[in-house]
Motif scaffolding. Structure first.
Motif, short mmCIF file in Angstrom:
data_model
loop_
_atom_site.label_atom_id
_atom_site.label_comp_id
_atom_site.label_asym_id
_atom_site.label_seq_id
_atom_site.Cartn_x
_atom_site.Cartn_y
_atom_site.Cartn_z
N LEU A 132 0.82 -1.21 0.00
CA LEU A 132 0.00 0.00 0.00
C LEU A 132 0.86 1.26 0.00
O LEU A 132 0.56 2.23 -0.71
CB LEU A 132 -0.94 0.01 1.21
CG LEU A 132 -2.11 -0.97 1.16
CD1 LEU A 132 -2.85 -0.97 2.49
CD2 LEU A 132 -3.05 -0.63 0.02
N VAL A 133 1.91 1.26 0.79
CA VAL A 133 2.81 2.41 0.82
C VAL A 133 3.46 2.62 -0.55
O VAL A 133 3.55 3.75 -1.05
CB VAL A 133 3.88 2.24 1.92
CG1 VAL A 133 4.97 3.31 1.79
CG2 VAL A 133 3.24 2.31 3.31
N GLU A 134 3.89 1.54 -1.16
CA GLU A 134 4.49 1.63 -2.49
C GLU A 134 3.51 2.17 -3.53
O GLU A 134 3.88 2.86 -4.48
CB GLU A 134 5.01 0.25 -2.92
CG GLU A 134 6.23 -0.21 -2.13
CD GLU A 134 6.57 -1.67 -2.36
OE1 GLU A 134 5.85 -2.33 -3.18
OE2 GLU A 134 7.51 -2.18 -1.73
N ALA A 135 2.22 1.87 -3.33
CA ALA A 135 1.18 2.33 -4.26
C ALA A 135 0.79 3.79 -4.04
O ALA A 135 0.12 4.39 -4.87
CB ALA A 135 -0.06 1.44 -4.14
N GLY A 136 1.20 4.36 -2.88
CA GLY A 136 0.92 5.76 -2.63
C GLY A 136 0.12 6.06 -1.38
O GLY A 136 -0.21 7.22 -1.12
N ALA A 137 -0.22 5.04 -0.58
CA ALA A 137 -0.98 5.28 0.65
C ALA A 137 -0.09 5.91 1.72
O ALA A 137 1.08 5.54 1.86
CB ALA A 137 -1.58 3.98 1.17
N GLU A 138 -0.66 6.86 2.46
CA GLU A 138 0.08 7.58 3.50
C GLU A 138 -0.47 7.31 4.90
O GLU A 138 0.18 7.63 5.89
CB GLU A 138 0.00 9.08 3.23
CG GLU A 138 0.55 9.48 1.88
CD GLU A 138 0.02 10.83 1.42
OE1 GLU A 138 0.74 11.82 1.59
OE2 GLU A 138 -1.13 10.87 0.91
N GLU A 139 -1.66 6.74 4.98
CA GLU A 139 -2.24 6.35 6.26
C GLU A 139 -2.68 4.89 6.12
O GLU A 139 -3.50 4.56 5.27
CB GLU A 139 -3.44 7.23 6.63
CG GLU A 139 -3.07 8.69 6.87
CD GLU A 139 -4.21 9.49 7.51
OE1 GLU A 139 -5.30 8.90 7.72
OE2 GLU A 139 -4.00 10.67 7.79
N ILE A 140 -2.11 4.04 6.96
CA ILE A 140 -2.40 2.61 6.88
C ILE A 140 -3.19 2.19 8.11
O ILE A 140 -2.72 2.35 9.24
CB ILE A 140 -1.10 1.78 6.79
CG1 ILE A 140 -0.18 2.32 5.68
CG2 ILE A 140 -1.42 0.31 6.59
CD1 ILE A 140 -0.77 2.26 4.30
N GLU A 141 -4.39 1.65 7.90
CA GLU A 141 -5.26 1.23 8.99
C GLU A 141 -5.25 -0.31 9.06
O GLU A 141 -5.64 -0.97 8.10
CB GLU A 141 -6.68 1.74 8.77
CG GLU A 141 -6.75 3.25 8.67
CD GLU A 141 -8.18 3.76 8.77
OE1 GLU A 141 -9.13 2.95 8.65
OE2 GLU A 141 -8.35 4.98 8.96
N VAL A 142 -4.83 -0.84 10.20
CA VAL A 142 -4.68 -2.29 10.36
C VAL A 142 -5.60 -2.78 11.47
O VAL A 142 -5.59 -2.23 12.58
CB VAL A 142 -3.23 -2.67 10.69
CG1 VAL A 142 -3.07 -4.18 10.71
CG2 VAL A 142 -2.25 -2.05 9.69
N VAL A 143 -6.36 -3.82 11.19
CA VAL A 143 -7.26 -4.37 12.21
C VAL A 143 -6.45 -5.28 13.15
O VAL A 143 -5.71 -6.16 12.70
CB VAL A 143 -8.41 -5.18 11.57
CG1 VAL A 143 -9.36 -5.69 12.65
CG2 VAL A 143 -9.16 -4.31 10.57
N MET A 144 -6.59 -5.03 14.44
CA MET A 144 -5.89 -5.81 15.46
C MET A 144 -6.39 -7.26 15.46
O MET A 144 -7.58 -7.52 15.23
CB MET A 144 -6.11 -5.18 16.83
CG MET A 144 -5.43 -5.90 17.98
SD MET A 144 -5.71 -5.08 19.58
CE MET A 144 -4.62 -3.67 19.43
N ASN A 145 -5.50 -8.17 15.76
CA ASN A 145 -5.87 -9.57 15.93
C ASN A 145 -6.54 -9.74 17.30
O ASN A 145 -5.87 -9.77 18.34
CB ASN A 145 -4.64 -10.47 15.82
CG ASN A 145 -4.99 -11.95 15.75
OD1 ASN A 145 -5.92 -12.41 16.43
ND2 ASN A 145 -4.26 -12.68 14.95
N LEU A 146 -7.86 -9.81 17.31
CA LEU A 146 -8.59 -9.87 18.57
C LEU A 146 -8.44 -11.22 19.26
O LEU A 146 -8.67 -11.33 20.47
CB LEU A 146 -10.07 -9.54 18.35
CG LEU A 146 -10.36 -8.11 17.88
CD1 LEU A 146 -11.87 -7.87 17.84
CD2 LEU A 146 -9.68 -7.08 18.78
#
Length: 242
Positions: free
Chosen positions: A87-101
């Motif tokens: 995603l960063v390589e594609a141009g994303a600047e904010e990465i939202e990751v879902v926690m492993n509950l």
């Protein structure tokens, strides 16, 4: 109440979100043009549309955000890290990751922290947000989730994917209070059900740093129409008693 000075400031506090998995490219382009018009803090879109967002928003200040491990968060760490890097390589600047509950339920805090640490290393200077689905958690679990995200180096913690959302302002305020107490250095984003200015203002007043909303355009446009596009001619008055 939170002192919003103008519509520009309001937009700068909103991450305008569209994670519709059946949206067409023309519809997404229309969404991105709206985001550019009002200059939101960021857009949050699916990985599919990060390249299009980069194209449409190239001449704007709107940041591009996208998602990893969405919406369940149970992928292994290696998969999440690889997805974040892509995603960063594609141009994303904010990465939202879902926690492993599952890790959280089993109190595997060191594994959560290690995952967050690896994700932060992967995204570098870009913003890393950890989503922890607060509606599904007890208060002590929310506190431990926030601490683990902060200890791992995340920039933000976000309370919902939008699939399971707090359904009352008091639930959101409770989440904010818990995070501020147990992870005071991490920033807070509240997402889910924020569809008008009143609710947005309540969330900001409670202490959130950012709001996520798929109604961001409507919120800011309505505020702008009421506060900036309405001409009210004051009645003449005299300062002496007749």
């Amino acid at each position: 109440m939170y002192n919003i000075k103008n519509s520009k400031e309001l937009a700068s506090l909103i991450n305008y979100t569209n994670l519709n998995n059946m949206i067409s490219e023309s519809e997404m382009r229309e969404f991105l043009e709206k985001a550019k018009e009002l200059n939101f803090n960021s857009v949050i879109v699916s990985p599919t549309y990060v390249p299009l967002a980069k194209e449409v928003l190239a001449e704007s200040n709107v940041k591009i955000g996208s998602i990893v491990g969405f919406p369940l968060g149970f992928e292994n760490t290696e998969s999440k890290v690889a997805e974040a890097k892509t995603l960063v390589e594609a141009g994303a600047e904010e990465i939202e990751v879902v926690m492993n509950l599952s890790y959280l339920k089993d109190e595997k805090y060191s594994q959560i922290e290690e995952e967050v640490k690896q994700l932060k290393e992967a995204v570098g200077d870009n913003i890393l947000k950890i989503i922890f689905e607060s509606k599904a958690l007890e208060d002590y679990q929310k506190a431990n989730a926030a601490k683990a995200a902060e200890n791992g180096g995340a920039d933000f913690i976000k309370n919902s994917t939008g699939f399971v959302t707090p359904n009352h302002i008091f639930e959101n305020v409770n989440d904010i209070n818990i995070i501020q107490k147990h992870a005071p250095k991490i920033k807070i984003e509240i997402y889910g059900g924020i569809d008008d200015y009143k609710f947005a203002n309540q969330i900001l007043t409670a202490g959130a740093d950012k709001i996520g909303s798929d109604k961001g355009y409507e919120i800011v446009k309505r505020y702008k129409d009421l506060r900036e596009n309405t001409q009210v001619k004051p009645k003449p008055i005299t300062l002496t008693k007749k």
